[in-house]
Design an enzyme around this catalytic site. Structure first.
Site, PDB file in Angstrom:
ATOM      1  N   LYS A  34       0.825  -1.206   0.000  1.00  0.00           N
ATOM      2  CA  LYS A  34       0.000   0.000   0.000  1.00  0.00           C
ATOM      3  C   LYS A  34       0.862   1.259   0.000  1.00  0.00           C
ATOM      4  O   LYS A  34       0.581   2.225  -0.731  1.00  0.00           O
ATOM      5  CB  LYS A  34      -0.938  -0.011   1.212  1.00  0.00           C
ATOM      6  CG  LYS A  34      -2.033  -1.059   1.131  1.00  0.00           C
ATOM      7  CD  LYS A  34      -2.924  -1.028   2.356  1.00  0.00           C
ATOM      8  CE  LYS A  34      -4.057  -2.050   2.243  1.00  0.00           C
ATOM      9  NZ  LYS A  34      -4.960  -2.011   3.416  1.00  0.00           N
ATOM     10  N   CYS A  60      -0.722   0.908   5.999  1.00  0.00           N
ATOM     11  CA  CYS A  60      -1.056   0.014   7.125  1.00  0.00           C
ATOM     12  C   CYS A  60      -2.010  -1.079   6.648  1.00  0.00           C
ATOM     13  O   CYS A  60      -2.804  -0.864   5.734  1.00  0.00           O
ATOM     14  CB  CYS A  60      -1.746   0.777   8.256  1.00  0.00           C
ATOM     15  SG  CYS A  60      -0.724   1.962   9.127  1.00  0.00           S
ATOM     16  N   ASP A  61      -1.917  -2.229   7.289  1.00  0.00           N
ATOM     17  CA  ASP A  61      -2.906  -3.274   7.043  1.00  0.00           C
ATOM     18  C   ASP A  61      -3.020  -4.134   8.296  1.00  0.00           C
ATOM     19  O   ASP A  61      -2.014  -4.405   8.973  1.00  0.00           O
ATOM     20  CB  ASP A  61      -2.519  -4.150   5.857  1.00  0.00           C
ATOM     21  CG  ASP A  61      -3.718  -4.973   5.387  1.00  0.00           C
ATOM     22  OD1 ASP A  61      -4.515  -4.445   4.604  1.00  0.00           O
ATOM     23  OD2 ASP A  61      -3.854  -6.133   5.816  1.00  0.00           O
ATOM     24  N   SER A  62      -4.234  -4.561   8.599  1.00  0.00           N
ATOM     25  CA  SER A  62      -4.491  -5.347   9.809  1.00  0.00           C
ATOM     26  C   SER A  62      -5.102  -6.700   9.486  1.00  0.00           C
ATOM     27  O   SER A  62      -5.943  -6.803   8.584  1.00  0.00           O
ATOM     28  CB  SER A  62      -5.436  -4.591  10.751  1.00  0.00           C
ATOM     29  OG  SER A  62      -4.900  -3.351  11.145  1.00  0.00           O
TER      30      SER A  62
END
Length: 208
Positions: free
Chosen positions: A61, A80-82
């Site tokens: 991203k 960010c990624d969760s």
């Protein structure tokens, strides 16, 4: 006596995410980022452990926004990624009521680990730093009726792990171990450390 101004030159943060929760968390902490959605297809990354998956997606991203020069010159781009880890498996957004319902039937009364990958790039120097923050989340023992009511709100369908800490799902989290901001989608303490690693200060992000 007049207090001293915050240290650090002002710098602009670009958030490469469409997440309203991440944006709200940063704004509450005094940061007003520019939002540029990355458009990354999250399904393209397969076969990684949950923490690695979160980090790889965050890097993609960040790169998608920085590489196409969609960010203002000299800014910092944050990707960010969760994902939620249960029994070693990674769970992102459920996308449908049936999947969200099944997830909660598996999660209720148990702990899970919410991993959020963070990739920060300085578009001026070209340097970047990447790290994953992990927080253990303990879920309440929900009844089938509570699960059905929660899924019917639509909230859990488009959030990692099918729950929120800062919304309707907050009542279904009994406790956490680690940074609560990380569960919402961005770890402020980790971001502060990443800024320092790139030669910037946290207070330099504060909106003037």
């Amino acid at each position: 006596m007049t207090p001293a101004p915050p240290l650090g030159r002002p710098v602009r943060l670009v958030l490469a995410s469409a997440s309203p929760a991440r944006l709200a968390t940063l704004r509450a902490a005094g940061v007003e980022p520019v939002v540029v959605v990355s458009g990354v297809d999250e399904s393209q990354v397969q076969g990684l452990a949950p923490a690695e998956l979160a980090l790889r997606l965050a890097e993609l991203k960040c790169s998608a926004v920085a590489d196409r020069r969609a960010a203002p010159a000299g800014s910092l781009v944050l990707g960010c990624d969760s994902v939620l880890e249960i029994d070693g498996e990674a769970y992102g957004k459920p996308g449908s009521p049936a999947v969200a319902r099944a997830r909660w039937q598996q999660m209720r009364g148990r702990p899970g680990v919410l991993h959020t990958g963070h990739c920060l790039r300085d578009t001026g120097s070209g340097r970047s730093v990447s790290a994953t923050a992990s927080t253990t989340v303990h879920f309440a023992q929900l009844s089938d009726a509570e699960i059905a009511a929660y899924v019917a709100t639509g909230e859990p369908l488009q959030v990692a792990g099918a729950f929120t800490l800062d919304g309707l799902g907050g009542a279904f989290v009994t406790r956490i171990e680690g940074d609560p901001h990380n569960v919402v989608g961005v770890s402020l303490p980790l971001l502060r450390e990443q800024l320092a690693a790139l030669g910037h200060s946290w207070t330099g992000l504060w909106a003037r």
